[in-house]
Design a protein around this motif. Sequence first.
Motif, mmCIF file in Angstrom:
data_model
loop_
_atom_site.group_PDB
_atom_site.id
_atom_site.type_symbol
_atom_site.label_atom_id
_atom_site.label_comp_id
_atom_site.label_asym_id
_atom_site.label_seq_id
_atom_site.Cartn_x
_atom_site.Cartn_y
_atom_site.Cartn_z
ATOM 1 N N GLY A 5 -8.759 -7.477 -29.015
ATOM 2 C CA GLY A 5 -9.311 -6.253 -29.576
ATOM 3 C C GLY A 5 -8.746 -5.962 -30.949
ATOM 4 N N GLN A 6 -7.444 -6.137 -31.111
ATOM 5 C CA GLN A 6 -6.808 -5.867 -32.398
ATOM 6 C C GLN A 6 -7.243 -6.835 -33.488
ATOM 7 O OE1 GLN A 6 -2.520 -5.422 -30.801
ATOM 8 N NE2 GLN A 6 -2.623 -4.094 -32.604
ATOM 9 N N SER A 7 -7.810 -7.960 -33.109
ATOM 10 C CA SER A 7 -8.282 -8.936 -34.098
ATOM 11 C C SER A 7 -9.622 -8.539 -34.706
ATOM 12 C CB SER A 7 -8.394 -10.320 -33.453
ATOM 13 O OG SER A 7 -7.122 -10.791 -33.032
ATOM 14 N N ALA A 8 -10.239 -7.477 -34.196
ATOM 15 C CA ALA A 8 -11.515 -7.015 -34.752
ATOM 16 C C ALA A 8 -11.308 -6.480 -36.171
ATOM 17 C CB ALA A 8 -12.102 -5.919 -33.865
ATOM 18 N N SER A 9 -12.377 -6.466 -36.933
ATOM 19 C CA SER A 9 -12.333 -5.862 -38.261
ATOM 20 C C SER A 9 -11.968 -4.386 -38.141
ATOM 21 C CB SER A 9 -13.697 -5.991 -38.945
ATOM 22 O OG SER A 9 -14.035 -7.348 -39.138
ATOM 23 N N THR A 10 -11.262 -3.880 -39.157
ATOM 24 C CA THR A 10 -10.894 -2.468 -39.188
ATOM 25 C C THR A 10 -11.042 -1.948 -40.604
ATOM 26 O OG1 THR A 10 -9.080 -0.880 -38.870
ATOM 27 C CG2 THR A 10 -8.456 -3.143 -39.380
ATOM 28 N N SER A 11 -11.695 -0.806 -40.750
ATOM 29 C CA SER A 11 -11.997 -0.271 -42.072
ATOM 30 C C SER A 11 -10.730 0.023 -42.862
ATOM 31 C CB SER A 11 -12.818 1.010 -41.928
ATOM 32 O OG SER A 11 -13.111 1.568 -43.183
ATOM 33 N N SER A 12 -10.627 -0.597 -44.039
ATOM 34 C CA SER A 12 -9.502 -0.359 -44.964
ATOM 35 C C SER A 12 -8.144 -0.549 -44.314
ATOM 36 C CB SER A 12 -9.602 1.059 -45.565
ATOM 37 O OG SER A 12 -10.804 1.221 -46.276
ATOM 38 N N TYR A 13 -8.103 -1.356 -43.246
ATOM 39 C CA TYR A 13 -6.841 -1.661 -42.553
ATOM 40 C C TYR A 13 -6.227 -0.409 -41.917
ATOM 41 C CZ TYR A 13 -2.615 -4.572 -41.838
ATOM 42 O OH TYR A 13 -1.567 -5.303 -41.301
ATOM 43 N N LEU A 14 -7.065 0.599 -41.621
ATOM 44 C CA LEU A 14 -6.556 1.864 -41.099
ATOM 45 C C LEU A 14 -6.159 1.774 -39.626
ATOM 46 C CD1 LEU A 14 -9.022 4.415 -42.750
ATOM 47 C CD2 LEU A 14 -6.664 3.913 -43.408
ATOM 48 N N GLN A 15 -6.849 0.900 -38.850
ATOM 49 C CA GLN A 15 -6.534 0.703 -37.427
ATOM 50 C C GLN A 15 -6.484 2.050 -36.686
ATOM 51 O OE1 GLN A 15 -3.688 -2.867 -36.898
ATOM 52 N NE2 GLN A 15 -3.105 -2.017 -38.897
ATOM 53 N N THR A 16 -7.610 2.735 -36.712
ATOM 54 C CA THR A 16 -7.682 4.104 -36.191
ATOM 55 C C THR A 16 -8.057 4.123 -34.712
ATOM 56 O OG1 THR A 16 -9.972 4.241 -36.959
ATOM 57 C CG2 THR A 16 -8.261 5.058 -38.441
ATOM 58 N N TYR A 17 -7.273 3.443 -33.903
ATOM 59 C CA TYR A 17 -7.579 3.340 -32.477
ATOM 60 C C TYR A 17 -6.303 3.215 -31.666
ATOM 61 C CZ TYR A 17 -6.777 -1.559 -33.702
ATOM 62 O OH TYR A 17 -6.227 -2.718 -34.191
ATOM 63 N N SER A 18 -6.413 3.620 -30.418
ATOM 64 C CA SER A 18 -5.435 3.273 -29.392
ATOM 65 C C SER A 18 -6.202 2.982 -28.109
ATOM 66 C CB SER A 18 -4.422 4.401 -29.147
ATOM 67 O OG SER A 18 -3.425 4.422 -30.139
ATOM 68 N N VAL A 19 -5.612 2.175 -27.258
ATOM 69 C CA VAL A 19 -6.206 1.854 -25.965
ATOM 70 C C VAL A 19 -5.212 2.252 -24.878
ATOM 71 C CG1 VAL A 19 -7.285 0.076 -24.532
ATOM 72 C CG2 VAL A 19 -7.353 -0.127 -27.037
ATOM 73 N N ILE A 20 -5.647 3.057 -23.939
ATOM 74 C CA ILE A 20 -4.786 3.459 -22.825
ATOM 75 C C ILE A 20 -5.194 2.661 -21.589
ATOM 76 C CG2 ILE A 20 -4.072 5.369 -21.331
ATOM 77 C CD1 ILE A 20 -4.551 7.247 -23.659
ATOM 78 N N GLY A 21 -4.260 1.889 -21.072
ATOM 79 C CA GLY A 21 -4.484 1.154 -19.839
ATOM 80 C C GLY A 21 -4.068 2.013 -18.655
ATOM 81 N N VAL A 22 -5.022 2.343 -17.808
ATOM 82 C CA VAL A 22 -4.753 3.249 -16.693
ATOM 83 C C VAL A 22 -4.548 2.433 -15.422
ATOM 84 C CG1 VAL A 22 -5.563 5.231 -15.368
ATOM 85 C CG2 VAL A 22 -6.159 5.014 -17.797
ATOM 86 N N GLU A 23 -3.321 2.462 -14.909
ATOM 87 C CA GLU A 23 -2.978 1.730 -13.695
ATOM 88 C C GLU A 23 -2.678 2.668 -12.524
ATOM 89 O OE1 GLU A 23 0.325 -0.710 -14.761
ATOM 90 O OE2 GLU A 23 -0.831 -1.955 -16.156
ATOM 91 N N ASN A 24 -2.195 3.872 -12.817
ATOM 92 C CA ASN A 24 -1.801 4.823 -11.792
ATOM 93 C C ASN A 24 -3.030 5.280 -10.994
ATOM 94 O OD1 ASN A 24 -1.183 7.391 -10.497
ATOM 95 N ND2 ASN A 24 0.713 7.386 -11.687
ATOM 96 N N PRO A 25 -3.046 5.051 -9.668
ATOM 97 C CA PRO A 25 -4.210 5.425 -8.856
ATOM 98 C C PRO A 25 -4.531 6.916 -8.915
ATOM 99 C CG PRO A 25 -2.745 3.971 -7.618
ATOM 100 C CD PRO A 25 -2.013 4.365 -8.869
ATOM 101 N N GLU A 26 -3.504 7.757 -9.031
ATOM 102 C CA GLU A 26 -3.747 9.194 -9.084
ATOM 103 C C GLU A 26 -4.455 9.591 -10.382
ATOM 104 O OE1 GLU A 26 -0.075 11.228 -8.459
ATOM 105 O OE2 GLU A 26 0.182 10.462 -6.411
ATOM 106 N N ILE A 27 -4.057 8.945 -11.488
ATOM 107 C CA ILE A 27 -4.728 9.230 -12.760
ATOM 108 C C ILE A 27 -6.176 8.735 -12.716
ATOM 109 C CG2 ILE A 27 -4.718 8.760 -15.246
ATOM 110 C CD1 ILE A 27 -1.698 8.665 -15.140
ATOM 111 N N LYS A 28 -6.379 7.572 -12.107
ATOM 112 C CA LYS A 28 -7.747 7.073 -11.950
ATOM 113 C C LYS A 28 -8.604 8.065 -11.156
ATOM 114 C CE LYS A 28 -7.331 2.009 -12.234
ATOM 115 N NZ LYS A 28 -7.601 0.741 -11.500
ATOM 116 N N GLU A 29 -8.035 8.616 -10.100
ATOM 117 C CA GLU A 29 -8.779 9.578 -9.284
ATOM 118 C C GLU A 29 -9.148 10.817 -10.094
ATOM 119 O OE1 GLU A 29 -10.106 9.551 -6.402
ATOM 120 O OE2 GLU A 29 -9.285 7.761 -5.436
ATOM 121 N N GLU A 30 -8.220 11.266 -10.928
ATOM 122 C CA GLU A 30 -8.502 12.433 -11.762
ATOM 123 C C GLU A 30 -9.612 12.134 -12.769
ATOM 124 O OE1 GLU A 30 -4.921 15.175 -12.689
ATOM 125 O OE2 GLU A 30 -4.086 13.143 -12.682
ATOM 126 N N LEU A 31 -9.576 10.938 -13.339
ATOM 127 C CA LEU A 31 -10.622 10.553 -14.281
ATOM 128 C C LEU A 31 -11.963 10.362 -13.566
ATOM 129 C CD1 LEU A 31 -8.643 8.054 -16.537
ATOM 130 C CD2 LEU A 31 -9.385 10.374 -17.140
#
Length: 251
Positions: free
Chosen positions: A35-61
Amino acid sequence: MSEHVYNLVKKHHSVRNFKKENVPEEHIKQLIEAGQSASTSSYLQTYSVIGVENPEIKEELKEVSGQPYVVENGYLFVFVIDYYRHSIIDENTKADMATSFESAEGLLVGTVDVTLVAQNIAVTAEDMGYGIVYLGSLRNDIERVREILDLPDHTFPLFGMALGVPNEDENGSPKPRLPFESVFHKDRYNSDKSVQKESLDKYDQEVSDYYKVRTNGERSEVWSEQIAQFMSSKQRLDMLDHLNSSGFIRK
């Protein structure tokens, strides 16, 4: 010339039925790196990715999304427009950067950056043998998602992605896409309504035939009907308020 990537992306379809198998950590790392190898405008890298593993958080989502595969998957990603780190740089340098990252252009840049990252991850995941489904339904309650994930100002949860090993009985297939002539215009946009309507009529019939085959005749609606129904239902009209409260489109 190898056509591996072409053939891979042509097979894409959303997968919503996964085996109860976790995705190994090394695969998660590889996916994020892809994902980080994708093009990014002006090298700003304006993203984050949250990996959700906790079952309780998944249930809330899942309560926000309403879709079972928010929980029943091999792994869950949430993709976030992220100018929080840029706001820290702004504090440290006193460069008056907020004019940029609180603007409509800043929102567009962040949205494009996140989407490019996500699509790189999607293609890489499918190449690994996983199936994926995007989850725009996380925008059903933006403030709740921000609370669940503890998101700071100048971040915005754009969508999620569930992925995992498809179940043996997963029998999805690629849906027909709009005709090449409808989406590709040479030199200038072809706004001739008669040409557009003819193309839409042919596409509507193709989509109807697809549903008839997939459902043994139980469904036969055309694409135009689907779009008219969806886009007349006034989806998420409070989105601008949520963007403002998250630190976007203030300039």
